[in-house]
Scaffold this motif. Structure first.
Motif, PDB file in Angstrom:
ATOM      1  N   ARG A 276       0.843  -1.182   0.000  1.00 29.20           N
ATOM      2  CA  ARG A 276       0.000   0.000   0.000  1.00 29.20           C
ATOM      3  C   ARG A 276       0.881   1.235   0.000  1.00 29.20           C
ATOM      4  N   VAL A 277       0.749   2.053  -1.023  1.00 27.79           N
ATOM      5  CA  VAL A 277       1.525   3.284  -1.095  1.00 27.79           C
ATOM      6  C   VAL A 277       0.832   4.358  -0.262  1.00 27.79           C
ATOM      7  N   VAL A 278       1.572   4.913   0.702  1.00 27.19           N
ATOM      8  CA  VAL A 278       1.079   6.033   1.521  1.00 27.19           C
ATOM      9  C   VAL A 278       2.104   7.132   1.341  1.00 27.19           C
ATOM     10  N   ASP A 279       1.852   8.034   0.433  1.00 24.15           N
ATOM     11  CA  ASP A 279       2.886   8.986   0.045  1.00 24.15           C
ATOM     12  C   ASP A 279       2.237  10.294  -0.374  1.00 24.15           C
ATOM     13  N   ASP A 280       1.802  11.033   0.612  1.00 28.56           N
ATOM     14  CA  ASP A 280       1.123  12.300   0.360  1.00 28.56           C
ATOM     15  C   ASP A 280       1.735  13.361   1.278  1.00 28.56           C
ATOM     16  N   PRO A 281       2.945  13.791   0.933  1.00 27.30           N
ATOM     17  CA  PRO A 281       3.676  14.716   1.810  1.00 27.30           C
ATOM     18  C   PRO A 281       2.883  15.982   2.127  1.00 27.30           C
ATOM     19  N   ALA A 282       2.129  16.475   1.157  1.00 22.31           N
ATOM     20  CA  ALA A 282       1.396  17.725   1.383  1.00 22.31           C
ATOM     21  C   ALA A 282       0.467  17.590   2.588  1.00 22.31           C
ATOM     22  N   ASN A 283      -0.019  16.389   2.821  1.00 20.28           N
ATOM     23  CA  ASN A 283      -0.892  16.149   3.972  1.00 20.28           C
ATOM     24  C   ASN A 283      -0.186  15.407   5.102  1.00 20.28           C
ATOM     25  N   GLN A 284       1.146  15.441   5.058  1.00 18.76           N
ATOM     26  CA  GLN A 284       1.973  14.793   6.087  1.00 18.76           C
ATOM     27  C   GLN A 284       1.615  13.314   6.241  1.00 18.76           C
ATOM     28  N   LEU A 285       1.346  12.661   5.117  1.00 14.41           N
ATOM     29  CA  LEU A 285       1.023  11.239   5.148  1.00 14.41           C
ATOM     30  C   LEU A 285       2.181  10.424   4.576  1.00 14.41           C
ATOM     31  N   TYR A 286       2.647   9.516   5.398  1.00 12.63           N
ATOM     32  CA  TYR A 286       3.731   8.599   5.048  1.00 12.63           C
ATOM     33  C   TYR A 286       3.553   7.385   5.947  1.00 12.63           C
ATOM     34  N   PRO A 287       4.186   6.276   5.613  1.00 18.37           N
ATOM     35  CA  PRO A 287       3.984   5.084   6.439  1.00 18.37           C
ATOM     36  C   PRO A 287       4.500   5.299   7.864  1.00 18.37           C
ATOM     37  N   LEU A 288       3.739   4.770   8.827  1.00 20.03           N
ATOM     38  CA  LEU A 288       4.100   4.881  10.243  1.00 20.03           C
ATOM     39  C   LEU A 288       3.964   3.516  10.911  1.00 20.03           C
ATOM     40  N   ALA A 289       4.884   3.240  11.810  1.00 20.61           N
ATOM     41  CA  ALA A 289       4.852   1.969  12.538  1.00 20.61           C
ATOM     42  C   ALA A 289       3.513   1.775  13.241  1.00 20.61           C
ATOM     43  N   THR A 290       3.032   2.832  13.895  1.00 22.89           N
ATOM     44  CA  THR A 290       1.776   2.689  14.646  1.00 22.89           C
ATOM     45  C   THR A 290       0.584   2.397  13.724  1.00 22.89           C
ATOM     46  N   ASP A 291       0.611   2.948  12.514  1.00 27.78           N
ATOM     47  CA  ASP A 291      -0.485   2.680  11.571  1.00 27.78           C
ATOM     48  C   ASP A 291      -0.396   1.274  10.978  1.00 27.78           C
ATOM     49  N   ALA A 292       0.819   0.772  10.796  1.00 23.75           N
ATOM     50  CA  ALA A 292       0.994  -0.539  10.156  1.00 23.75           C
ATOM     51  C   ALA A 292       0.691  -1.686  11.114  1.00 23.75           C
ATOM     52  N   ALA A 293       0.774  -1.423  12.412  1.00 25.37           N
ATOM     53  CA  ALA A 293       0.600  -2.488  13.408  1.00 25.37           C
ATOM     54  C   ALA A 293      -0.766  -3.143  13.267  1.00 25.37           C
ATOM     55  N   GLY A 294      -0.757  -4.462  13.171  1.00 25.25           N
ATOM     56  CA  GLY A 294      -2.005  -5.195  13.062  1.00 25.25           C
ATOM     57  C   GLY A 294      -2.559  -5.270  11.656  1.00 25.25           C
ATOM     58  N   ARG A 295      -1.816  -4.721  10.704  1.00 24.62           N
ATOM     59  CA  ARG A 295      -2.307  -4.745   9.316  1.00 24.62           C
ATOM     60  C   ARG A 295      -1.403  -5.626   8.444  1.00 24.62           C
ATOM     61  N   ASP A 296      -1.915  -6.001   7.282  1.00 25.65           N
ATOM     62  CA  ASP A 296      -1.225  -6.996   6.466  1.00 25.65           C
ATOM     63  C   ASP A 296      -0.262  -6.408   5.439  1.00 25.65           C
ATOM     64  N   ASP A 297      -0.539  -5.196   4.982  1.00 23.50           N
ATOM     65  CA  ASP A 297       0.229  -4.667   3.862  1.00 23.50           C
ATOM     66  C   ASP A 297       1.644  -4.243   4.242  1.00 23.50           C
ATOM     67  N   VAL A 298       2.464  -4.158   3.216  1.00 26.91           N
ATOM     68  CA  VAL A 298       3.748  -3.462   3.328  1.00 26.91           C
ATOM     69  C   VAL A 298       3.472  -2.035   2.854  1.00 26.91           C
ATOM     70  N   PHE A 299       3.722  -1.076   3.739  1.00 33.11           N
ATOM     71  CA  PHE A 299       3.422   0.321   3.440  1.00 33.11           C
ATOM     72  C   PHE A 299       4.677   1.030   2.916  1.00 33.11           C
ATOM     73  N   VAL A 300       4.526   1.745   1.814  1.00 30.78           N
ATOM     74  CA  VAL A 300       5.682   2.399   1.209  1.00 30.78           C
ATOM     75  C   VAL A 300       5.380   3.871   0.963  1.00 30.78           C
ATOM     76  N   GLY A 301       6.332   4.720   1.324  1.00 32.56           N
ATOM     77  CA  GLY A 301       6.158   6.152   1.093  1.00 32.56           C
ATOM     78  C   GLY A 301       7.496   6.852   0.995  1.00 32.56           C
ATOM     79  N   ARG A 302       7.456   8.175   1.079  1.00 31.05           N
ATOM     80  CA  ARG A 302       8.666   8.998   0.941  1.00 31.05           C
ATOM     81  C   ARG A 302       9.453   8.582  -0.309  1.00 31.05           C
TER      82      ARG A 302
END
Lengths: 338, 338
Positions: A276-302
């Motif tokens: 899952r791409v989370v890469d929206d710097p304008a909204n300060q959105l990037y992958p975070l450990a706390t958000d990924a916890a308990g989820r299945d995807d590999v989160f990629v950003g920056r």
């Protein structure tokens, strides 16, 4: 469905990854006929829930695998080395989360999104890669396919749960102790304060190699080549423990043979399986450990071009180390075995 | 000594770096004739101790610099942009810890261990580099002199105190709240949970640049070249906030023109000014944020050859971001001005 249901054993059921195995088998409706929970004598007799039913944990012995079709191992390398042969002898196929067999030539080392074809080559055991390697190769494979990765420089920010449930407990207690201004907290696991600190040594207990690297760093360097099936990929790694409970974060720099833009990488990864791409710097959105916890995807950003070389990309890769980094990947392998 | 004593102003006296200025001036016996503590109107009237004497903090105005020989600024770029010109007009020489003038062609950007000669070129203001840059160039300069550094790939693990005293407070309070299992902690500073988490955005408040980098990353990339006096050095950076109170840690990968062994690097750095090598893996000794806090040196360890390229070295560099990363470096510059 009932017909393909199998007898399944979980070795190391009471550990951090064992608990995740049960949750993931449940949520993916893995067709379990008989479930056998195995652990050390110390944990035998404990009860664990699966699909609303209580199961008793049994002591692991060489006779534990009779009638078992698939055995999921996550109890450390020495347990795997000792008991995987008994499981194979009993006719089980083992998916082993330890490092025991990963680099053996006749043992497939598999990340289903990357090299599912290798599963077929197994001789009774399929190795589950190291947690920090899994999330990296999931994110890099689509780039490698298109632009051929020549070199990877990775620095990790790894959660304490990679060192087990006791490590989580130690981090929480030491943190509370530091906040209270108390002196003399007694550590059992980490060699140095982990609360409000970062430790450039993983695992915390094992010796450094003669070349100065830790075994975790060597795993990332060696396993990446094997999973990607390309010995020309050069990897250097610095693996670091951070005071995070769950999910590993990674700062990954790749040099490619073919030029690829940040926009192309984003597009590629957006449609790749397991990412899952989370890469929206304008909204300060990037992958975070706390958000990924308990989820299945590999989160990629920056995702951005490395301006220090002609053909390079920087990425920030985050994933739950207990799920995709361990239990989920192993269950996905087991699903492909069915 | 008395004769060379000077009138000194500290702008931003009540901030995280301001407090360090006073402690460092004291411990280094900086020859202060008159000390003038300046801050915003909000902080005016506060008392601060220096050499056992209470000083009152005064409001910063354009008239604050009369009779001041040296002014140490650490109150942010906009304050520096507004008030440094008044200080220069009053005949002060300014050592500015903000980013306001760092990349100006006629402003020296100085780390005394690296480019002391540049101080002489000043026209009233000398810029103090970014904290994460300072510790990196101190450690890399001796390597550059011997083996010429071609490229640097750096990932940082930066303490919250880089974002000021309020950031420390927010980390402590949010951590306590997470440990207590409370929901709904209200953050004022960080855009996401920093307790038990890592944030790949520094500073936390400023927008990402069109190339996808943060301003902190660009500082490391640009300032390194200026301080080292070598525009051929290529740098790529990923800067990350970690839940650490004090001291930045850095995973640094360098590629050199000339082959240099890990043993040679260790030897070089062991005798270099401002550096302490802590690199004894057999005894689990390597630089740690908690150990570096409150100390002056740049600590370097985990020195090892990068086996992914012919001529590369990995290092782990840790230093107190408020001391060598800010106040100490500025005071060292001021000492050279005397």
């Amino acid at each position: 469905m009932e017909e393909m249901a199998v007898n399944l054993a979980v070795v190391g059921a009471t550990g951090a990854v064992g608990e995740e195995f049960l949750r993931i088998l449940e949520s993916r409706k893995f067709p379990v006929k008989e479930l056998r929970l195995l652990a050390s004598r110390r944990s035998a007799g404990k009860k664990m829930q699966f699909c609303g039913v209580d199961y008793t944990v049994h002591e692991l012995t060489k006779h534990s695998f009779q009638g078992i079709k698939i055995a999921l191992f996550s109890a450390g390398a020495s347990i795997s080395r000792e008991y995987v042969p008994y499981a194979i002898e009993s006719g089980s196929v083992c998916v082993d989360n330890s490092s025991a067999f990963r680099m053996d030539d006749d043992v497939p080392l598999v990340v289903p999104e990357v090299n599912p074809q290798d599963i077929a080559k197994h001789h009774g055991v399929i190795a589950n890669p190291n947690c920090s390697t899994i999330q990296m190769v999931v994110a890099l494979k689509p780039i490698h396919d298109v632009a051929r990765i020549k070199r990877i420089v990775v620095s990790t920010y790894q959660a304490v749960s990679g060192a087990g449930l006791k490590a989580i407990d130690e981090l929480r207690k030491e943190t509370a102790s530091v906040l209270d201004g108390k002196e003399g907290f007694r550590r059992n696991l980490f060699p140095h304060q982990i609360a409000f600190n970062v430790l450039p040594q993983i695992p915390q207990s094992s010796a450094f190699l003669p070349n100065g690297y830790t075994s975790e760093e060597m795993k990332m360097m060696n396993e990446t080549k094997k999973i990607m099936g390309d010995n020309n990929i050069r990897v250097t790694a610095t693996t670091v423990r951070v005071p995070v409970i769950r999910s590993h974060s990674e700062s990954v720099n790749v040099e490619t043979e073919k030029k690829i833009s940040a926009a192309e990488v984003k597009k590629l990864l957006s449609v790749a399986p397991g990412i899952r791409v989370v890469d929206d710097p304008a909204n300060q959105l990037y992958p975070l450990a706390t958000d990924a916890a308990g989820r299945d995807d590999v989160f990629v950003g920056r995702i951005r071009e490395d301006e220090s070389i002609e053909k390079g990309i920087n990425l920030w890769i985050v994933s739950d180390n207990l799920r995709k980094g361990a239990a989920l990947n192993a269950v996905q392998i087991a699903e492909m075995l069915l």
